[in-house]
Enzyme design. Structure first.
Site, PDB file in Angstrom:
ATOM      1  N   HIS A   1      -5.959   5.232 -26.839  1.00  0.00           N
ATOM      2  CA  HIS A   1      -6.238   5.060 -28.263  1.00  0.00           C
ATOM      3  C   HIS A   1      -7.453   5.898 -28.654  1.00  0.00           C
ATOM      4  CE1 HIS A   1      -3.442   1.699 -28.572  1.00  0.00           C
ATOM      5  NE2 HIS A   1      -3.748   1.561 -29.841  1.00  0.00           N
TER       6      HIS A   1
ATOM      7  N   HIS B   1      -9.850  -2.744 -23.600  1.00  0.00           N
ATOM      8  CA  HIS B   1     -10.560  -1.704 -22.843  1.00  0.00           C
ATOM      9  C   HIS B   1     -12.024  -2.054 -22.676  1.00  0.00           C
ATOM     10  CE1 HIS B   1      -7.453   1.357 -22.410  1.00  0.00           C
ATOM     11  NE2 HIS B   1      -7.070   1.105 -23.650  1.00  0.00           N
TER      12      HIS B   1
END
Length: 377
Positions: A147, A194
């Site tokens: 991302h 993350h």
């Protein structure tokens, strides 16, 4: 091999730790709660639930709805729904040249990021202490954050490519690029998917790739549009990379997602070459850079109509080709029609997704603009 000092290893372990992510979530008003506390209710909680409807998952409280929805929206900028809407919209309503640049860099960056994940095999943050708001990709490895890579690559590729095509204030574009990429990076911490190390490495890798490839963008443009072998390379190279994607000891969505991206990139690449050979590229006419399109009362509904029609065509293409390709592959490999797990097998997943999204890329780059012309849009 590169040897790292104990202090460096300690810092990397700290940045990869789950507690930092949980601390960021709490600062933003997202709290992990156990089921007993959750059932009793909380006067401070504005929103409660379980991530992605996973009943076995830890429950959570949201105490800052503005940040919650801002980060969920930002996280959505890295999902398929964004790529299948935003990138084509740039092609249809702004400049196919810019869309081509974005798709090229997006494909390269995402492939490298996905492969690195499955080679490095570093885990995602742990829950608890982290709240995980997404479960589809939870089985994937964490580093780097694709991302963060995609948001950085798309934002700054657009910033570097647009000045030669469109008149705009560079400082404003820089502010928008930094803001967009930062929001997406922070959203990966907020959603618990993350670590800080994943996000920082993702953004840095994208900047390195931009720096290394930028001098060759014009050369790639010329090859992609003019070379007689461009469509062959544009199809066979992504197909080869899809089939040779690293094998794991367990199934994750990375191979399928990577094949999706490579297929879309292949379809667009071939489509842009076809448009160039036909002499109809749909790019802005006149002296470049051209002024930004004016948002008039007449232009807004026209642009919205193009967007809606284009999305319907792309989604229709996706559904038709996906259904037909799966039926053909199930028949070829003698798989029962009700065996949904067979879609995870490489011999079915790769050709099905590649065919589907190559078709989407071809329709986007070749067909949709010609439909607009026929309908007077």
């Amino acid at each position: 091999p590169v040897s790292l000092s104990p202090d460096t290893l300690e810092l990397l372990a700290y940045l990869h730790g789950s507690e930092l992510v949980a601390r960021f979530q709490r600062r933003c008003g997202l709290f992990l709660v156990d089921a007993t506390n959750h059932s009793q209710g909380s006067t401070r909680s504005h929103l409660t639930g379980t991530p992605d409807h996973g009943c076995s998952r830890p429950q959570y409280e949201v105490r800052n709805l503005i940040l919650h929805y801002l980060f969920l929206l930002s996280a959505g900028l890295g999902h398929e729904i964004f790529y299948i809407t935003c990138l084509p919209c740039i092609h249809w309503n702004l400049d196919p040249f810019l869309c081509r640049r974005l798709v090229n860099m997006w494909t390269v960056v995402m492939y490298i990021g996905q492969v690195m994940k499955d080679l490095l095999k570093l885990p995602r943050p742990l829950s608890p202490p982290v709240v995980k708001l997404e479960t589809r990709v939870d089985a994937e490895y964490g580093l780097p954050s694709t991302h963060a890579m995609a948001a950085t690559a798309i934002s700054f590729t657009l910033l570097l490519s647009a000045p030669s095509r469109i008149q705009f204030q560079f400082e404003v574009g820089l502010l928008l690029a930094v803001t967009l990429s930062s929001l997406v990076c922070l959203s990966r911490l907020y959603t618990g998917m993350h670590s800080i190390l994943d996000v920082v490495c993702g953004a840095l890798i994208s900047f390195v790739l931009l720096y290394v490839t930028y001098p060759y963008w014009e050369t790639l443009d010329h090859f992609q549009l003019s070379s007689p072998i461009s469509p062959v390379v544009g199809l066979l190279l992504p197909l080869f990379l899809s089939y040779t994607y690293p094998e794991l000891d367990r199934y994750t969505t990375t191979r399928g997602d990577t094949t999706t991206i490579l297929g879309a990139g292949a379809g667009c690449s071939i489509g842009y070459w076809v448009n160039e050979q036909l002499g109809q590229t749909f790019e802005p006419q006149g002296e470049l850079p051209v002024p930004l399109p004016t948002l008039t009362v007449a232009a807004l509904p026209l642009g919205f109509a193009r967007f809606l029609l284009g999305i319907v065509v792309l989604l229709g293409t996706r559904q038709v080709v996906k259904t037909l390709s799966l039926r053909l592959l199930y028949w070829w490999y003698r798989v029962p029609k009700n065996d949904d797990s067979a879609r995870r097998r490489r011999e079915i997943e790769v050709p099905s997704k590649f065919a589907t999204y190559t078709s989407v890329g071809l329709v986007n780059s070749i067909l949709v603009n010609r439909i607009f012309l026929l309908l007077g849009l």
